[in-house]
Design a protein around this motif. Structure first.
Motif, short mmCIF file in Angstrom:
data_model
loop_
_atom_site.label_atom_id
_atom_site.label_comp_id
_atom_site.label_asym_id
_atom_site.label_seq_id
_atom_site.Cartn_x
_atom_site.Cartn_y
_atom_site.Cartn_z
N ASP A 1 0.79 -1.20 -0.03
CA ASP A 1 -0.19 0.02 0.01
C ASP A 1 0.81 1.26 -0.07
OD1 ASP A 1 -2.41 -1.59 -0.03
OD2 ASP A 1 -2.40 -1.63 2.31
N PRO A 2 0.45 2.38 -0.74
CA PRO A 2 1.21 3.52 -0.84
C PRO A 2 1.38 4.32 0.81
CG PRO A 2 -0.80 3.93 -1.74
CD PRO A 2 -0.71 2.59 -1.42
N THR A 3 2.43 4.94 0.91
CA THR A 3 2.26 6.14 2.06
C THR A 3 0.95 6.69 1.97
OG1 THR A 3 4.74 5.88 2.05
CG2 THR A 3 3.78 7.26 3.54
N PHE A 4 0.76 7.32 1.03
CA PHE A 4 -0.36 8.26 0.67
C PHE A 4 -0.67 8.35 -0.82
CE2 PHE A 4 3.16 11.24 1.14
CZ PHE A 4 2.99 12.05 0.07
N THR A 5 -1.75 8.69 -1.01
CA THR A 5 -2.23 8.92 -2.42
C THR A 5 -2.44 10.38 -2.68
OG1 THR A 5 -4.57 8.49 -2.03
CG2 THR A 5 -3.59 6.67 -2.69
N GLY A 6 -2.42 10.93 -3.96
CA GLY A 6 -2.64 12.33 -4.29
C GLY A 6 -3.79 12.82 -3.72
N THR A 7 -3.49 14.13 -3.30
CA THR A 7 -5.02 14.78 -2.80
C THR A 7 -6.01 15.02 -3.78
OG1 THR A 7 -3.48 15.84 -0.98
CG2 THR A 7 -5.85 16.81 -1.45
N PHE A 8 -5.72 15.48 -5.10
CA PHE A 8 -6.42 15.99 -5.91
C PHE A 8 -6.66 14.76 -7.09
CE2 PHE A 8 -4.57 19.83 -4.44
CZ PHE A 8 -5.85 20.29 -3.90
N ASP A 9 -5.57 14.00 -7.30
CA ASP A 9 -5.65 12.89 -8.19
C ASP A 9 -5.25 11.61 -7.44
OD1 ASP A 9 -5.82 11.30 -10.41
OD2 ASP A 9 -4.18 12.38 -11.55
N GLN A 10 -6.26 10.64 -7.50
CA GLN A 10 -6.27 9.25 -6.78
C GLN A 10 -5.14 8.41 -7.63
OE1 GLN A 10 -7.04 8.46 -3.53
NE2 GLN A 10 -7.77 10.62 -3.52
N ASN A 11 -4.76 8.86 -8.71
CA ASN A 11 -3.96 8.07 -9.62
C ASN A 11 -2.43 8.32 -9.49
OD1 ASN A 11 -5.91 6.43 -11.28
ND2 ASN A 11 -6.21 8.46 -12.43
N ASP A 12 -2.22 9.10 -8.57
CA ASP A 12 -0.77 9.34 -8.01
C ASP A 12 -0.52 8.67 -6.70
OD1 ASP A 12 0.05 10.96 -10.13
OD2 ASP A 12 -0.84 12.75 -8.91
N TRP A 13 0.52 7.68 -6.52
CA TRP A 13 0.66 6.87 -5.45
C TRP A 13 2.09 7.44 -4.95
CZ3 TRP A 13 -0.85 1.12 -5.85
CH2 TRP A 13 -2.28 1.07 -5.87
N TYR A 14 2.17 7.57 -3.71
CA TYR A 14 3.61 8.00 -2.96
C TYR A 14 4.05 7.00 -2.11
CZ TYR A 14 2.48 12.40 -5.26
OH TYR A 14 2.34 13.73 -6.33
N TYR A 15 5.46 6.57 -2.13
CA TYR A 15 5.95 5.64 -1.01
C TYR A 15 7.21 6.59 -0.61
CZ TYR A 15 3.18 1.99 -3.40
OH TYR A 15 2.34 1.07 -3.91
N VAL A 16 6.95 6.91 0.81
CA VAL A 16 7.93 7.74 1.38
C VAL A 16 9.00 7.02 2.57
CG1 VAL A 16 8.45 9.84 2.79
CG2 VAL A 16 6.43 9.65 1.15
N ALA A 17 10.22 7.30 2.40
CA ALA A 17 11.00 6.58 3.52
C ALA A 17 11.66 7.78 3.99
CB ALA A 17 11.84 5.73 2.78
N ARG A 18 11.88 7.93 5.37
CA ARG A 18 12.76 9.29 5.86
C ARG A 18 13.62 8.47 6.87
NH1 ARG A 18 9.89 14.85 7.50
NH2 ARG A 18 10.39 15.05 5.06
#
Length: 143
Positions: free
Chosen positions: A46-63
């Protein structure tokens, strides 16, 4: 004794990893035009979060962060994998960025500028004492 306690706490460095655990083999295996949402979810999770305005943008964030004693943590490493899908749900692009894109936002001061005059606490508290209410206004007794 206080100096001993301060010296003991002064050498503590806290390192943390938050978010997605990046596996280069898995992320490089995502193919544009071949994979879709279901296959990306099976591969990367599962992505860390999806786009706010477009659900077709997936983000995987590692920090990764590092903090010295009780100070604010500083980012030492960050990886963001952005997977964009087309309207049909197929992978349109895969981009990877690092901590260079982190925005540093500094507030201008500790007060929010407002319009109007400044009143003290007591002026606000006793502001309505002695005012005459008019009929039809909120708070008036007569209608």
């Amino acid at each position: 004794m206080a100096a001993t306690m301060l010296t003991g706490c002064g050498g503590i460095t806290v390192r943390e990893h938050r978010g997605y655990v990046v596996d280069e083999q898995l992320t490089s295996g995502i193919a544009v035009g071949t994979d879709n949402k279901a296959s990306v979810q099976k591969t990367l999770g599962d992505p860390t979060f999806t786009g706010t305005f477009d659900q077709n943008d997936w983000y995987y964030v590692a920090r990764d962060t590092r903090a010295f004693a009780f100070r604010n943590p500083k980012v030492t490493d960050q990886t963001v994998i952005h997977v964009r899908f087309d309207p049909a749900g197929n992978v349109a692009s895969v981009e990877q960025t690092d901590e260079k894109l982190i925005a540093s936002i500094r507030p201008s001061g500790d007060r929010t500028p407002t319009l109007g005059r400044e009143r003290s606490f007591f002026q606000e508290l006793f502001n309505n004492i002695g005012t005459i209410s008019q009929p039809g206004l909120p708070g008036s007794q007569r209608q």
